[in-house]
Structures are given as C-alpha cells and as structure tokens.
Design a protein around this motif. Sequence first.
Motif, mmCIF file in Angstrom:
data_model
loop_
_atom_site.group_PDB
_atom_site.id
_atom_site.type_symbol
_atom_site.label_atom_id
_atom_site.label_comp_id
_atom_site.label_asym_id
_atom_site.label_seq_id
_atom_site.Cartn_x
_atom_site.Cartn_y
_atom_site.Cartn_z
ATOM 1 N N ASP A 40 153.791 -15.907 73.759
ATOM 2 C CA ASP A 40 152.765 -14.961 74.165
ATOM 3 C C ASP A 40 153.108 -14.366 75.527
ATOM 4 O O ASP A 40 153.834 -14.969 76.323
ATOM 5 N N HIS A 41 152.549 -13.182 75.796
ATOM 6 C CA HIS A 41 152.888 -12.474 77.015
ATOM 7 C C HIS A 41 151.650 -11.790 77.578
ATOM 8 O O HIS A 41 150.643 -11.584 76.891
ATOM 9 N N LEU A 42 151.746 -11.401 78.837
ATOM 10 C CA LEU A 42 150.672 -10.684 79.496
ATOM 11 C C LEU A 42 150.683 -9.223 79.058
ATOM 12 O O LEU A 42 151.726 -8.649 78.756
ATOM 13 N N GLY A 43 149.493 -8.612 79.046
ATOM 14 C CA GLY A 43 149.373 -7.220 78.666
ATOM 15 C C GLY A 43 149.260 -7.039 77.161
ATOM 16 O O GLY A 43 149.174 -8.010 76.409
ATOM 17 N N GLU A 44 149.226 -5.770 76.719
ATOM 18 C CA GLU A 44 148.974 -5.440 75.307
ATOM 19 C C GLU A 44 147.805 -6.273 74.799
ATOM 20 O O GLU A 44 147.863 -6.891 73.735
ATOM 21 N N THR A 45 146.732 -6.266 75.545
ATOM 22 C CA THR A 45 145.675 -7.259 75.394
ATOM 23 C C THR A 45 145.092 -7.282 73.987
ATOM 24 O O THR A 45 144.706 -6.260 73.421
ATOM 25 N N GLY A 46 145.066 -8.485 73.440
ATOM 26 C CA GLY A 46 144.338 -8.762 72.214
ATOM 27 C C GLY A 46 145.006 -8.371 70.918
ATOM 28 O O GLY A 46 144.429 -8.594 69.851
ATOM 29 N N ILE A 47 146.249 -7.817 70.942
ATOM 30 C CA ILE A 47 146.824 -7.318 69.689
ATOM 31 C C ILE A 47 147.101 -8.439 68.691
ATOM 32 O O ILE A 47 147.210 -8.192 67.484
ATOM 33 N N GLY A 48 147.204 -9.679 69.189
ATOM 34 C CA GLY A 48 147.438 -10.803 68.278
ATOM 35 C C GLY A 48 146.458 -11.938 68.495
ATOM 36 O O GLY A 48 146.739 -13.083 68.138
#
Length: 779
Positions: A518-526
Amino acid sequence: MQKLSLNTAWRYAHLGHDDWQDITLPHDAMLSEPRTATSPGGTNIGWFAAEDYEYVRELDVPGDHAYLAFEGVYHRAEVFVDGKREAAHPNGYFPFTVPVEPGHHTLRVIAHNQDQPNSRWYTGAGIYRPVSLVCLPEKHILPESVAVRTLDAENREISVTFTTSTPGRVRADILDGENTLASKEGEGELRFMLPEARLWSPEDPALYTLRLTFHDDVQTVRFGIRTIACDAKRGLLINGERVILRGACIHHDNGLLGAVAHPFAERRKVALLKKAGYNAIRSAHNPCSEALLTACDELGMLVMDEYVDMWYIHKTQFDYAGYVEKNWKDDLKRIVIKDRNHPSVILYSLGNEVSETAQDKGIALARAMQDELHALDDRPVTCGVNIFFNFLSSMGFGVYSDDKAKKNAENAKKEGSKARKKAVGSEFINNVAGLLGAGFMKFGATLHGSDVKTRGIYAVTDVAGYNYGINRYLKDLNKYPDRVILGSETFASDAVAFMDIAREHPAIIGDFVWTGMDHLGETGIGAWEYAAYAPDFSHGPGWITSGAGTIDLTGRETGQMAYTQVAFGLSKVRIAVVPVPFAREKHSPAAWRMTNALESWSWGEHEGKMTTVEVYARGASAVLLLNGKVIGRKQIPKDARTLFDVTYAPGTLTAVIYDGDGKEIARTSLVSAQLPSQLRLVPEKAEVHPGELIYVRVQLTDTEGVLRPDLMDTIALNVSGGKLLSFGNACSYNARGYLTDRSDTYYGEALAIIEPQGPVDLTATGRTGKATCHIDWKA
C-alpha cells in the motif's frame, strides 16, 4: 575515489520563512504539512498542503575534482553554492550531479512543490533521497563510465568497460569477498572468464566486486553474472532458464515514513515483498532509488524500472509533460547509468498509461526511446499501456486540457466544495473502474477499437505491456504469435487466471499486481473501510492511503496476499474471514480490492453473527469444519476462491481440500484467541545496528500472542534512546497522521518506527493495558 555522505548537518525551512529546523537526510518535508480540503493535489496526494522548501548546509571540499551527487529532490530543484545558482533539475526522481570547487562553501537547495497539482500520487517533497560528495584525484576513472556486462552465462564470461580522464592502463580485480578471482590490466575494455563464479538469480543472488585502480584512483562496483533473453516461443529466460514474473507494482514512498528513501526502509520493503512470494517489482511510475536496487540485488528481486507517467500530454497541470520531449535522451541515459550494473534490473519501461501510444507521434517517440535504450544497454524494453484508455482517449475521453485544469484549480480553492473534479488520463480511467468495477476495464480492453489503438505501440516495443488486459491474452496469443506479453498492471483477483495461462504459454512472461504494498495518496482506490474506521466514504480530507496493497501500509499481509500465494503455488490452502463485526455492513467502494478478509478466527464477543469465510485452494472440493463439525462442502471454482456463509463461534476453523478422487490434498486451520487480552510490543528485530531503523508492531493479542483484530484501542507511545519517526496504522482513513506519539489500532495493530541512538526502550499504554520492550544496540 571518495564518496562522502552529506546526509547530516542540514537545516530546512519553508522558502521565504524563518522557521528553520535541524534535519537529517533523507527528508520528506511534505509529510508534516497540514491536510485540508483546499489542497490542490486533493485525493492524489492525500490532501496534503504543498509548499516550496529550502535546505542549507556548510561544506568543506578537499581536492580539485569533486561533485555533489543528488539521488533525488522533489521537485524542480535549484542548487546554489555560495549564493550562485549552479544547477537546476526539473524531475524529482532522477539523480543529478553538481561540480564544486575545493574549499569551504555554503550549500543551498530549493525544492519547489507549490505548483500543484503535479502528480497522481503522493510524492513527498524536498531532499528525500541521499546526497553525497564525490572526490576524485587528478587522474581518475569516470565513475559514470564503468559498466559490467555478462557475455556468456554458461562460461561465466564478463566484459568490463570504462573511460579514464587521461590515457593509461587500468588494473581490474574481480573479488569474491576477500578472495581475488581474477586480475587484468588494460585500456577501455577488459574481459574475464570466471569459471568458479556462481550465476546471479532470484534463488541465488550471488554478487561479486569489481575493483578498478588507475594511479591513485580506486573504484569499486558490485555486480552479478546473469543473462536475459526474451521471445514469444521461449518466454523470459534468465541464464537460459524460463522465469515467470510474479510481480508487484510499488510506488516510491515508504508508508508511515512518507517519501523518505532510507536504505533500511527500502530494504525492508523489498524483503517483505520477497517473503510474500513476489520475485519482481515494477517501480511505478518513476525510476527507483539506488538503495532499493541494492536491496533487490542482494535479496534476489527482479526489477522493471520505469521512466515516467506521461510524455507530452499532461495528466496533471504541472507534471513533467512539458519536459519529456526535450529531456528524454538525457533522462534515459541517467536511468541506464544508475541501473546497468545492477543484475536485478531486467526490464526498462518507457512509461505508464501514456495515451500518446495511441497516436503516430507517440509511437514514433516510443520507437526512438527504445532505440536509445538499446544503444546504451541490452535489456528489453516495454511500456505499460492501458488498453481500454488508449481507445477512449482516441475518441477524446479523459484527455487533459488547460480549461479542465483551470476549473479544477478554482474548485480546489473553495473549501468544502462539492464541485466534481474533471479527471483526466490514468485518474479518469481509474474513476471509471471505481464506478463500474474491475470487470468493465478488462472488458473494454477486448473491444476491437482497443486492439486497433494498441497495435502500433506493441509493434515497436520488445515486450507488450498490458495494463488490465488479461481477457485479451488467449486471443492475442493466436492473433500475434510473435508478441511477448507482460501483464504490466493487473488486479489481484486475476492471479490464478494469470498463472494458469502463463504456465501454458511462454509468451506471457509475467504479471505485476496493483499494488504489492500500500502507498500514500490515490486515496481510497483499493480501500474497503467500514464506518467504525472511516466516518465517511468520500475519500476526502482524512483519507490518506490508497488501500490497494496486497501487503498493507505497515507490512502486514492481507487476505489478498494469501490468495496470491495460492495462485503462485506457494501455499496449497489458506483461509481468510471477512471481519465479523462488520460483515454485513456497507463499506467504502473500491475496484482495486477483491476482498477485505483477514486470516483470523478471533472475533471476540461477536458469537452468533454471520460472516463470509473465503477458502483459497486449487482442487476439486473444499470442506469447512468448525470445532470438528462439517459446516460446509463446495466444489472449488475455477478462480480457486470458495466462499462459505458461516455463523461465528470461537474455536478452530479448518478447511480441507480434496482432489477429484476424493483424496485429501491439504488442510489448514485458524484458531481463536483466548481471554484475557493484552497490549504487546513486537520488534521486527531484537537488536539494531548503526544506520538501521527499528520497526515495532503494536498489537492487541491474547497471552499467547494471537492477534485480536476485533479490538480497538488508542495507544500512547514513549521512546527512550531514540527518535520516534512515525507511529500509525494501515487504515486508509487517518485524520491524525503519523507524526505524533499516539495512534489508533486497526484490526488490532499499529506500527512504530524509531531511529535509534543507542539501546532503545519503549512503553506503550492504552485501555487494554501497558507494554514495554527493549531493543539492543550493536555498534
């Protein structure tokens, strides 16, 4: 040659402000910024404010031939020496150098990041990768010229090439630890036969050291002996043996640390992915750090290093698109110089979801870039193409325009505005998938128009990169028999289907799931979050991570990872359970998650509540038992994911797998935690050495250490003997952030990261109790 670390004795401030702080590099200035609804980067960067920063340091330079080596400054860096602007570098991910004269200097670096939006994911900001001072004698080897290439794996033949500042002979020694395997002298190129050397491979990552001596200059380079070949009939061959890439896409951040490219954090990330079963990573969507490549070399992780996320069409208003056409030759050269002596790097990627690949101009650019890479290196080249988006963009859907960018900027200034952002590029197609589901994007890839708009790019690259194109594999294997196909970006739910096809068809060389970690940003896509953890499902301020990782932000493997390990053939059977307290509640929507199930049967006081149990296995049938009693029997579907509706009761949950003849293949069990519960601190390492970081898992467990994911607590942490760098959990919604001494648990866990200054003692306190731990220091 001397390479001196310049990571200490820095101060930084917001540009134009007198808020100076002492810091150590690598440093992410963005992580400490507030997160607000007016953030122009919005969901892309986790709602952080973005500013411009300056860094200063005093510097003493010995000798007449020296330069500063920056591994990465985000972004549009300016470097001043004694007030004079000596260099400017627009890209935040490329290494660059700055010559410096001997003597005492004041070094000043400005990192611009106020020009938002400039990225589709969390970038961090500032000098987030290491900085060094490189000092050379008058007569020296040019460091960027040294290259080691394997000519023949079977005979262990290598070529060593180099350039010197003045004509003369160079002595080359090949070392295995302290032992010298071979030595030669010559100019320009030397060749060695090393019959006793081991080949480098993911299973046996054998490394050797090249030592070059030219007058007073001594330089060393580590290398591995391995060859790469790739074609549709044989597949991907490493040292002549076929390898299927079990890959994971990763962004460059290190979770709770933000973008800080600390060598220990980079190595931990690679180690976690390797342990989970991946043998390859895709550096999405920018060149990775030197520390990450070093870890991959040492641990046996294959790498696809990627150039950019855009070419000449913007995806965000202030991204790198304005520079690519002018800089691509120099950029690719920088990547090759960084990568070529790393045996782990087996592929270059020209870009990600660049819709320019649907245009004649873009196809010509791709051909030119691949030709340039081939002139510099012998590794194969690909490009991650979103097949469906190529078709949509050719009809004008989701394409950037200045008008859209202007409207988005105006909306961002209105705090709390509900005006919809006009997404473009990859964000556009991601939003479509989020609304209509993963199947829609895979279906779109099968359309005739999608085929037409990708033929050109696939004809000019060594390897055809299919983003979400698995439903085309079998058809294209027949239609394009000479095409080598790589699943350059895929859904976790397709892991079984991919492996089944790849085992039968060598032209399918691998798969890279979005995302491995998991990574920071692109909030909530997964992210599938429930109201207990996320008060709203808007992905607005408070949301911080994508939630898409098969390994979560803290390094914990999810149910998706268990499924993937079965798909890869690394496990025969696994059980995961949809969190019982919330099993029938609504969760936040996300296309990049196939399940939120966890490998736990410890759900405390929720006896009698219905949930879904997922059994991952290949076979004919699966039988589920609870406390020795059969509660379900089903045929195993083609995707190896069998679902059972089960009423929770504590005890032992067992899955037994049978073949078509009724013979047992495998079984596994989950056992419930017992009362009472406790707070527990679990260091990932019992002792720490200089230069390392300490990772401590903060867990709610029973007295035997069995995790209690049903419990929630807020933990306060006290650290003695070190600096608490970050403290947080894996939830995609986290309004507090990671820079305080308090954190909520998430499904029973949180993570603390400490920079030690000697032996470290920790004390954690919460409603559940109190816990302490000690980590030894080994100087």
